[in-house]
Design an enzyme around this catalytic site. Structure first.
Site, PDB file in Angstrom:
ATOM      1  N   LYS A   8       0.621  -1.252   0.114  1.00 47.74           N
ATOM      2  CA  LYS A   8      -0.333  -0.115   0.240  1.00 47.74           C
ATOM      3  C   LYS A   8       0.810   1.391   0.038  1.00 47.74           C
ATOM      4  O   LYS A   8       1.086   2.411  -0.681  1.00 47.74           O
ATOM      5  CB  LYS A   8      -0.694   0.077   1.362  1.00 47.74           C
ATOM      6  CG  LYS A   8      -2.407   1.074   0.937  1.00 47.74           C
ATOM      7  CD  LYS A   8      -2.462   0.391   2.428  1.00 47.74           C
ATOM      8  CE  LYS A   8      -3.526  -0.656   2.108  1.00 47.74           C
ATOM      9  NZ  LYS A   8      -4.145  -0.813   3.855  1.00 47.74           N
ATOM     10  N   ARG A  78      -2.893   2.752   8.558  1.00 40.74           N
ATOM     11  CA  ARG A  78      -3.992   1.904   7.533  1.00 40.74           C
ATOM     12  C   ARG A  78      -2.132   0.685   7.676  1.00 40.74           C
ATOM     13  O   ARG A  78      -1.380   1.133   7.784  1.00 40.74           O
ATOM     14  CB  ARG A  78      -3.417   2.279   6.068  1.00 40.74           C
ATOM     15  CG  ARG A  78      -4.407   3.771   6.282  1.00 40.74           C
ATOM     16  CD  ARG A  78      -4.449   3.891   4.972  1.00 40.74           C
ATOM     17  NE  ARG A  78      -5.333   3.707   3.933  1.00 40.74           N
ATOM     18  CZ  ARG A  78      -5.328   3.563   2.298  1.00 40.74           C
ATOM     19  NH1 ARG A  78      -4.415   4.773   2.072  1.00 40.74           N
ATOM     20  NH2 ARG A  78      -5.885   2.630   1.851  1.00 40.74           N
ATOM     21  N   GLY A  87      -8.513  -7.547   3.857  1.00 43.28           N
ATOM     22  CA  GLY A  87      -9.707  -7.741   4.514  1.00 43.28           C
ATOM     23  C   GLY A  87      -8.829  -8.025   6.363  1.00 43.28           C
ATOM     24  O   GLY A  87      -8.932  -8.501   7.380  1.00 43.28           O
ATOM     25  N   MET A  89      -6.055  -6.876   7.814  1.00 42.56           N
ATOM     26  CA  MET A  89      -4.930  -6.244   8.387  1.00 42.56           C
ATOM     27  C   MET A  89      -6.032  -4.962   9.035  1.00 42.56           C
ATOM     28  O   MET A  89      -7.140  -4.776   7.537  1.00 42.56           O
ATOM     29  CB  MET A  89      -3.858  -5.688   8.717  1.00 42.56           C
ATOM     30  CG  MET A  89      -2.884  -7.283   7.815  1.00 42.56           C
ATOM     31  SD  MET A  89      -2.229  -8.099   9.521  1.00 42.56           S
ATOM     32  CE  MET A  89      -0.900  -6.888  10.312  1.00 42.56           C
ATOM     33  N   ARG A 330      -3.699  -1.587  -6.912  1.00 48.04           N
ATOM     34  CA  ARG A 330      -2.600  -2.784  -6.194  1.00 48.04           C
ATOM     35  C   ARG A 330      -3.236  -3.341  -7.918  1.00 48.04           C
ATOM     36  O   ARG A 330      -4.070  -3.340  -8.740  1.00 48.04           O
ATOM     37  CB  ARG A 330      -3.267  -3.654  -5.174  1.00 48.04           C
ATOM     38  CG  ARG A 330      -4.634  -3.592  -4.913  1.00 48.04           C
ATOM     39  CD  ARG A 330      -4.791  -4.264  -3.356  1.00 48.04           C
ATOM     40  NE  ARG A 330      -5.876  -4.286  -3.508  1.00 48.04           N
ATOM     41  CZ  ARG A 330      -6.544  -4.784  -1.994  1.00 48.04           C
ATOM     42  NH1 ARG A 330      -6.423  -4.697  -1.343  1.00 48.04           N
ATOM     43  NH2 ARG A 330      -8.129  -4.537  -2.137  1.00 48.04           N
ATOM     44  N   HIS A 448     -16.136  -8.002   0.756  1.00 46.46           N
ATOM     45  CA  HIS A 448     -15.123  -8.931   1.366  1.00 46.46           C
ATOM     46  C   HIS A 448     -15.244 -10.697   0.592  1.00 46.46           C
ATOM     47  O   HIS A 448     -14.151 -11.503   0.318  1.00 46.46           O
ATOM     48  CB  HIS A 448     -15.116  -9.394   2.752  1.00 46.46           C
ATOM     49  CG  HIS A 448     -14.128 -10.235   2.925  1.00 46.46           C
ATOM     50  ND1 HIS A 448     -14.462 -12.039   3.816  1.00 46.46           N
ATOM     51  CD2 HIS A 448     -13.183  -9.697   3.776  1.00 46.46           C
ATOM     52  CE1 HIS A 448     -13.493 -11.878   3.892  1.00 46.46           C
ATOM     53  NE2 HIS A 448     -12.344 -11.651   3.889  1.00 46.46           N
ATOM     54  N   GLU A 753      13.575 -43.653  -5.912  1.00 48.73           N
ATOM     55  CA  GLU A 753      12.974 -42.945  -4.569  1.00 48.73           C
ATOM     56  C   GLU A 753      13.104 -44.060  -3.427  1.00 48.73           C
ATOM     57  O   GLU A 753      11.962 -43.677  -2.722  1.00 48.73           O
ATOM     58  CB  GLU A 753      11.335 -43.651  -5.468  1.00 48.73           C
ATOM     59  CG  GLU A 753      11.743 -45.486  -5.302  1.00 48.73           C
ATOM     60  CD  GLU A 753      10.132 -46.100  -5.997  1.00 48.73           C
ATOM     61  OE1 GLU A 753       8.957 -45.574  -5.823  1.00 48.73           O
ATOM     62  OE2 GLU A 753       9.797 -47.077  -7.140  1.00 48.73           O
ATOM     63  N   SER A 772      13.251 -41.684 -13.143  1.00 44.66           N
ATOM     64  CA  SER A 772      12.468 -40.861 -13.292  1.00 44.66           C
ATOM     65  C   SER A 772      12.261 -41.035 -11.564  1.00 44.66           C
ATOM     66  O   SER A 772      12.311 -41.862 -10.603  1.00 44.66           O
ATOM     67  CB  SER A 772      11.910 -41.319 -13.469  1.00 44.66           C
ATOM     68  OG  SER A 772       9.979 -40.908 -13.112  1.00 44.66           O
ATOM     69  N   THR A 775       8.687 -39.178  -6.241  1.00 44.12           N
ATOM     70  CA  THR A 775       8.974 -37.861  -5.314  1.00 44.12           C
ATOM     71  C   THR A 775       8.460 -38.715  -3.845  1.00 44.12           C
ATOM     72  O   THR A 775       8.636 -37.917  -2.695  1.00 44.12           O
ATOM     73  CB  THR A 775       9.020 -36.870  -5.810  1.00 44.12           C
ATOM     74  OG1 THR A 775       7.612 -36.320  -6.443  1.00 44.12           O
ATOM     75  CG2 THR A 775       9.795 -36.987  -6.186  1.00 44.12           C
ATOM     76  N   ASP A 777       7.470 -41.714  -3.015  1.00 44.46           N
ATOM     77  CA  ASP A 777       8.485 -42.392  -2.179  1.00 44.46           C
ATOM     78  C   ASP A 777       9.586 -41.964  -1.611  1.00 44.46           C
ATOM     79  O   ASP A 777      10.030 -42.230  -0.286  1.00 44.46           O
ATOM     80  CB  ASP A 777       8.468 -43.705  -2.868  1.00 44.46           C
ATOM     81  CG  ASP A 777       6.863 -44.676  -2.638  1.00 44.46           C
ATOM     82  OD1 ASP A 777       6.824 -44.886  -1.477  1.00 44.46           O
ATOM     83  OD2 ASP A 777       7.521 -45.844  -2.884  1.00 44.46           O
ATOM     84  N   CYS A 839       8.115 -38.727 -11.128  1.00 47.48           N
ATOM     85  CA  CYS A 839       6.436 -38.821 -11.269  1.00 47.48           C
ATOM     86  C   CYS A 839       5.843 -38.740 -10.799  1.00 47.48           C
ATOM     87  O   CYS A 839       4.846 -39.530 -10.539  1.00 47.48           O
ATOM     88  CB  CYS A 839       6.525 -40.193 -12.889  1.00 47.48           C
ATOM     89  SG  CYS A 839       7.011 -41.420 -11.222  1.00 47.48           S
ATOM     90  N   TYR A 859      11.881 -33.852 -17.692  1.00 50.12           N
ATOM     91  CA  TYR A 859      10.185 -33.655 -17.923  1.00 50.12           C
ATOM     92  C   TYR A 859       9.970 -34.139 -16.480  1.00 50.12           C
ATOM     93  O   TYR A 859      10.409 -34.497 -15.669  1.00 50.12           O
ATOM     94  CB  TYR A 859       9.851 -34.400 -19.197  1.00 50.12           C
ATOM     95  CG  TYR A 859       9.795 -36.268 -18.558  1.00 50.12           C
ATOM     96  CD1 TYR A 859       8.541 -36.266 -17.829  1.00 50.12           C
ATOM     97  CD2 TYR A 859      10.576 -37.311 -19.140  1.00 50.12           C
ATOM     98  CE1 TYR A 859       9.275 -38.167 -16.756  1.00 50.12           C
ATOM     99  CE2 TYR A 859      10.944 -38.166 -18.340  1.00 50.12           C
ATOM    100  CZ  TYR A 859      10.326 -38.902 -17.712  1.00 50.12           C
ATOM    101  OH  TYR A 859      10.139 -40.353 -17.254  1.00 50.12           O
TER     102      TYR A 859
HETATM  103  P1  ADP Z   1      -7.566  -2.616   3.611  1.00 52.24           P
HETATM  104  O1  ADP Z   1      -6.143  -3.075   3.809  1.00 52.24           O
HETATM  105  O2  ADP Z   1      -8.825  -3.386   4.146  1.00 52.24           O
HETATM  106  O3  ADP Z   1      -7.973  -2.406   2.562  1.00 52.24           O
HETATM  107  P2  ADP Z   1      -7.548  -0.015   3.473  1.00 52.24           P
HETATM  108  O4  ADP Z   1      -6.134   1.116   4.529  1.00 52.24           O
HETATM  109  O5  ADP Z   1      -7.094   0.400   2.457  1.00 52.24           O
HETATM  110  O6  ADP Z   1      -7.874  -1.248   4.171  1.00 52.24           O
HETATM  111  O7  ADP Z   1      -8.154   1.254   4.131  1.00 52.24           O
HETATM  112  C1  ADP Z   1      -9.492   0.251   3.659  1.00 52.24           C
HETATM  113  C2  ADP Z   1     -10.368   2.231   3.442  1.00 52.24           C
HETATM  114  O8  ADP Z   1     -10.657   3.416   4.303  1.00 52.24           O
HETATM  115  C3  ADP Z   1     -10.365   2.700   2.086  1.00 52.24           C
HETATM  116  O9  ADP Z   1     -10.491   1.748   0.981  1.00 52.24           O
HETATM  117  C4  ADP Z   1     -10.339   4.375   1.482  1.00 52.24           C
HETATM  118  O10 ADP Z   1     -11.275   4.501   1.356  1.00 52.24           O
HETATM  119  C5  ADP Z   1     -10.196   4.411   3.468  1.00 52.24           C
HETATM  120  N1  ADP Z   1      -9.760   5.174   3.701  1.00 52.24           N
HETATM  121  C6  ADP Z   1      -7.799   4.635   4.094  1.00 52.24           C
HETATM  122  N2  ADP Z   1      -7.633   6.055   4.349  1.00 52.24           N
HETATM  123  C7  ADP Z   1      -7.634   6.792   4.171  1.00 52.24           C
HETATM  124  C8  ADP Z   1      -8.073   8.444   4.193  1.00 52.24           C
HETATM  125  N3  ADP Z   1      -6.681   9.054   4.474  1.00 52.24           N
HETATM  126  N4  ADP Z   1      -9.138   8.754   3.784  1.00 52.24           N
HETATM  127  C9  ADP Z   1     -10.832   8.484   3.541  1.00 52.24           C
HETATM  128  N5  ADP Z   1     -10.364   7.295   3.397  1.00 52.24           N
HETATM  129  C10 ADP Z   1      -9.791   6.541   3.989  1.00 52.24           C
HETATM  130 MG    MG Z   2      -7.083  -1.168   0.952  1.00 47.48          MG
HETATM  131 MG    MG Z   3      -9.479  -3.541   6.302  1.00 49.51          MG
END
Ligand code: ADP
Ligand code: MG
Ligand code: MG
Length: 885
Positions: A8, A78, A87, A89, A330, A448, A753, A772, A775, A777, A839, A859
């Site tokens: 990120k 973040r 989802g 962290m 990303r 999610h 083997e 051959s 893997t 055994d 194999c 192979y």
């Molecule tokens: P995840 O890794 O779960 O995607 P993010 O760190 O991207 O978590 O945060 C989730 C959401 O929170 C982002 O998609 C964004 O919409 C919102 N967010 C994060 N930082 C900011 C910020 N500085 N201003 C406004 N919204 C934010």
């Molecule tokens: Mg995000």
């Molecule tokens: Mg999150």
């Protein structure tokens, strides 16, 4: 930069650099995380000072001040691992608010509703992520959500939308949230912005070791040492009114690969709302009407991102009063179907070259393309009971379960499971892994559920609003019917449809085209793209791909998928069918060599027929045929009744059979009388097998088809073992050549083997024309670990990271791999043109294939439906080795 800044942070920096609008911020590197865990969860001494400088710099760029009573700066905290972990962290928004700064924000913006909405969100997120106020095992709902629902019902007597809550409601929520925190966490909610910030940073680092992050890392083999970075960034606000909003978009459609602006947004919302699936967002195209200027800006950004990153991007944005801000980008997770289309389209658009296109298709996902779809005829007859968003393509039928634990339990019992939830959250990950498919009532294509399904290749329909999920009664109501847990439902993740009961499936277009020769299927784009990819694989690969096949059918399928020979033909499978098992048993029970030969003579025609069929299916490709390998008692009847029946059939007494079974009993059959030890004990077995191979070869050769048998002697540890068997084979070949007046073109080699075979490979290679690697055994004997018994301890070994991957699925490169390397080096030193293959089960595993490329095998061989995966993995391995990766 990714290892240091996390995915990120690195991409936020990159977007800044290319001039995209990103709110100012700073990144605490992954090194701090490593330090944190190496030093009993403490920070380096210089951190505080650097953070103060970072905040000062944001203050200077925004003109706001952290904790200020006139124009307060709020930040988000973040997490950001090297590879995105959706989802896993948790992010905290609106940090810096307290009872004073909230008033300042309200006054400054003349928008108290907005200010209190931020505060309510902040207390909720902070309470959850940092102070650990979370759903308890016995609860079905998040405690904060329960408080919100309670208040809504108290004041409005129904479930109104969050945006309908008044300032007074929000103030009340903040008060109740704080009380909840006090009760559950046993401490006061922190007021000082700096305390809040330090607490949040600690929580992000702490979450690196939380249960679901660990589960995720294990599934995707992300090393624990990588750690996470923390991004601190000025807030921009999507919740100031209806010219604001927040969204998630892909530069192309990540489910089916179509080149279209794809995504969704929520008006008057902060980012978490979109991903959490609390409200179902609107498609991004709707923005065109609602905020045309912002939409135009997003279109421009979409183009810029693809040109710069040269890959499909998954990005998060927020619009504050009509102005677009970028918060993340990303490489987009994609289904196998989308990956294929992206790669071919981007090649045609000249964004990437063909080698990059090959690399863009994840080998371990390729099998998804071969997975069945619903039978078109059956679907036409079935009536959809609900419609949702097509979030993960494919077809899935399963028995429904409404929570992850019960889904896992059912799948462990062998049931096919469909996980049905109102929406999924990271806690459901285990259940999602166990399920065939996922169905949710709420949430959009970036919820999610959709995100995880795409990544895992699960069939998924989300946001099917017509279904009513009732966690209490464990039922799903839809279309006037009630489904209980354990009832069957089917979902079509390509069309977004839900059906009652089980719907019949049909082969995918690729299988239909290649295996069934279906002409309509061959005209589909999916089929053509697949063939293009496979052609590129052939151009790139160094290793070839063979198949493990025991029948003409399997062989034909594998050849259709591009296999160029058989790497392992297990002859014992041929002895189980129909009457053959009786002749086999008669042979085993025989008391004299003559009696044994008589029984073997009955088996010979069967074997000859099998081999002839296989040779024909191979159309000139070579076939490695392994001689009898398993312990003999595996063939014998074990129950009394079976023994009596057999006795009658072959005219001996039941007692005699019983006695022989007892005699053949071994304490440790895996290490017992098996492999070449059988052929050495009873050379007439090998002689019969060799004769069957050669007679078949003579027969098929006469039809004008080239035949190249490679006879493989199993379980060799001593050169002398091989020599004794080679002599038997050569004798049979000479006999058949003379009798049939043909010239046979064959080789004799061995399976490596057991460790002694690998360690004395130089001696063995004097006699063997090929090796051959068996893997399976080799792993069992190398690790001294029985695969069939490993279930009782291996899962724990993986949990404790004693082994990072299951060594029976992915080769233990550092241990068993050394045995392979030694055998390769010594074998080639003794015989320059020694042919080398593998194999074992590992022959179809992409990371093992990477290893086999490195050690220079000729192979790999795998099961027929795995052949495309192996071809792709082998091509990718060759491309990686070339660039020295
Ligand atoms: P995840 O890794 O779960 O995607 P993010 O760190 O991207 O978590 O945060 C989730 C959401 O929170 C982002 O998609 C964004 O919409 C919102 N967010 C994060 N930082 C900011 C910020 N500085 N201003 C406004 N919204 C934010
Ligand atoms: Mg995000
Ligand atoms: Mg999150």
């Amino acid at each position: 930069m990714k290892p240091l800044l996390g995915g990120k942070g690195a991409n936020l920096a990159e977007m800044c650099r290319i001039g995209l609008p990103v709110p100012p911020g700073f990144t605490i590197t992954t090194e701090v995380c490593t330090y944190y865990y190496a030093n009993k969860r403490t920070y380096p001494s210089s951190l505080r000072g650097q953070m103060e400088a970072g905040i000062a710099s944001i203050e200077q760029q925004t003109g706001k001040r952290f904790g200020d009573l006139k124009n307060p700066l709020l930040v988000s905290v973040r997490s950001g691992a090297r590879d995105s972990m959706p989802g896993m962290m948790d992010t905290i928004l609106n940090l810096g608010l307290n009872d004073q700064t909230v008033e300042a924000l309200a006054t400054k913006t003349s928008n108290p509703r907005f200010a209190w909405d931020c505060y309510r969100r902040f207390v909720q997120m902070y309470g959850d992520v940092v102070l650990g106020v979370q759903k308890r095992p016995e609860e079905d709902h998040e405690p904060f959500e329960t408080v919100i629902e309670g208040l809504k019902h108290e004041r409005y007597h129904q479930d109104v939308e969050d945006t309908k809550l008044s300032v007074a409601d929000l103030k009340e929520l903040v008060a109740r949230f704080k009380k909840l925190v006090k009760e559950r966490a046993g401490k006061q909610f922190p007021d000082s912005p700096w305390d809040q910030l330090l607490g949040a940073v600690g929580a992000v680092f702490g979450s690196w070791m939380n249960d679901r992050a660990i589960v995720y890392r294990r599934k995707y083999n992300i090393p624990t040492e990588w750690g996470t970075a923390v991004n601190v960034q000025a807030m921009v606000y999507g919740n100031t009114g209806d010219q604001s909003g927040s969204g998630v978009a892909f530069t192309r459609n990540p489910a089916n690969g179509v080149k279209e602006f794809y995504g969704e947004f929520l008006i008057n919302a902060q980012g978490e709302d979109v991903v959490a699936g609390v409200r179902t967002p609107e498609p991004v195209a709707e923005l065109k009407k609602a905020m045309p200027k912002a939409y135009g800006e997003l279109e421009r950004i979409r183009q810029t991102l693809e040109k710069h990153f040269k890959d499909v991007q998954d990005f998060e944005f927020t619009i504050e009063d009509g102005v677009v801000y970028m918060l993340q980008t990303r490489n987009g997770k994609r289904t196998a179907m989308a990956a294929l289309k992206f790669s071919i389209d981007m090649f045609k658009e000249k964004l990437i070259d063909w080698k990059t296109a090959v690399m863009r298709n994840p080998a371990d996902q390729l099998e998804q393309l071969l997975a069945p779809v619903f039978d078109p005829g059956e679907v036409a007859k079935a009536k959809a009971i609900a419609t949702g968003l097509p979030a993960g393509p494919g077809a899935a039928s399963g028995q429904i379960y409404l929570n992850a634990e019960r889904a896992v339990a059912a799948s462990e019992k062998g049931e096919k499971v469909l996980l049905v939830r109102v929406e999924t959250s990271p806690e459901d990950l285990r259940g999602m892994i166990a399920a065939e498919g996922i169905l949710t009532a709420r949430g959009g294509v970036s919820s999610h559920a959709a995100l995880v399904a795409r990544q895992m290749g699960k069939v998924c329909v989300c946001g099917a609003a017509a279904i009513e999920v009732d966690y209490n009664s464990r039922t799903v109501r839809v279309d006037g019917r009630t489904f209980k847990e354990g009832d069957w439902m089917s979902i079509d993740g390509t069309a977004g449809k839900v059906y009652a009961g089980q719907v019949k499936t049909a082969p995918s277009e690729i299988v239909a085209g290649l295996i069934d020769g279906n002409e309509a299927a061959k005209k589909t784009e999916k089929f053509k793209h697949f063939q293009q990819l496979m052609q590129w694989c052939s151009d790139a690969t160094r290793m070839s791909v063979r198949t493990n096949a025991d029948t003409p059918d399997q062989t034909e399928n594998a050849v259709a998928f591009g296999a160029v020979g058989i790497g392992l033909c297990r002859t014992e499978h041929m002895f189980f069918e129909g009457d053959r098992i009786d002749a086999m048993r008669e042979m085993i029970l025989a008391e004299t060599e003559d009696a044994r030969k008589a029984a073997l003579a009955k088996l010979l025609p069967y074997q000859r027929e099998d081999f002839a069929g296989i040779f024909r299916a191979l159309k000139g490709y070579p076939a490695t045929i392994r001689f009898l390998d398993p312990p003999l008692h595996e063939f014998l009847p074990h129950t009394k009744q079976q023994q009596e029946e057999l006795a009658k059939k072959i005219g001996v007494t039941g007692a005699r059979i019983h006695q022989r079974v007892e005699q053949l009993h071994e304490f440790n059959p895996m290490l017992g009388f098996r492999g070449c030890r059988l052929g050495i004990g009873y050379p007439e077995i090998s002689a019969m097998q060799a004769r069957a191979v050669f007679e078949a070869a003579a027969e098929v050769q006469k039809e004008g088809i080239k035949v190249r048998p490679e006879i493989m002697i199993p379980l060799v540890g001593f050169k002398k073992e091989l020599d004794l068997q080679i002599e038997v084979v050569h004798q049979a070949a000479r006999d058949v050549e003379k009798e049939k007046g043909v010239k046979l073109n064959y080789m004799v080699g061995t399976m490596i083997e057991i460790p002694r075979g690998a360690l004395t490979a130089d001696e063995i290679a004097q006699s063997a024309e090929f090796f051959s690697f068996g893997t399976n055994d080799l792993t069992q004997t190398g690790l001294g670990m029985s695969r069939d018994d490993s279930g009782s301890f291996l899962p724990q070994y993986q949990e404790l990271e004693i082994v990072t991957k299951n060594p029976f699925a992915t080769i233990d490169a550092t241990g068993v791999g050394q045995l392979v390397e030694i055998a390769v080096t010594k074998g080639r030193a003794a015989r320059k043109n020694l042919k080398l293959g593998i194999c074992g089960e590992h022959g179809g595993d992409p990371s093992s294939i990477q290893f086999f490329e490195k050690v220079g095998l000729d192979y790999v061989s795998c099961s027929p439906y795995r052949v495309p995966v192996a071809r792709l993995a082998a091509a990718q391995a060759a491309l990686r080795v070339k660039v020295g990766d």
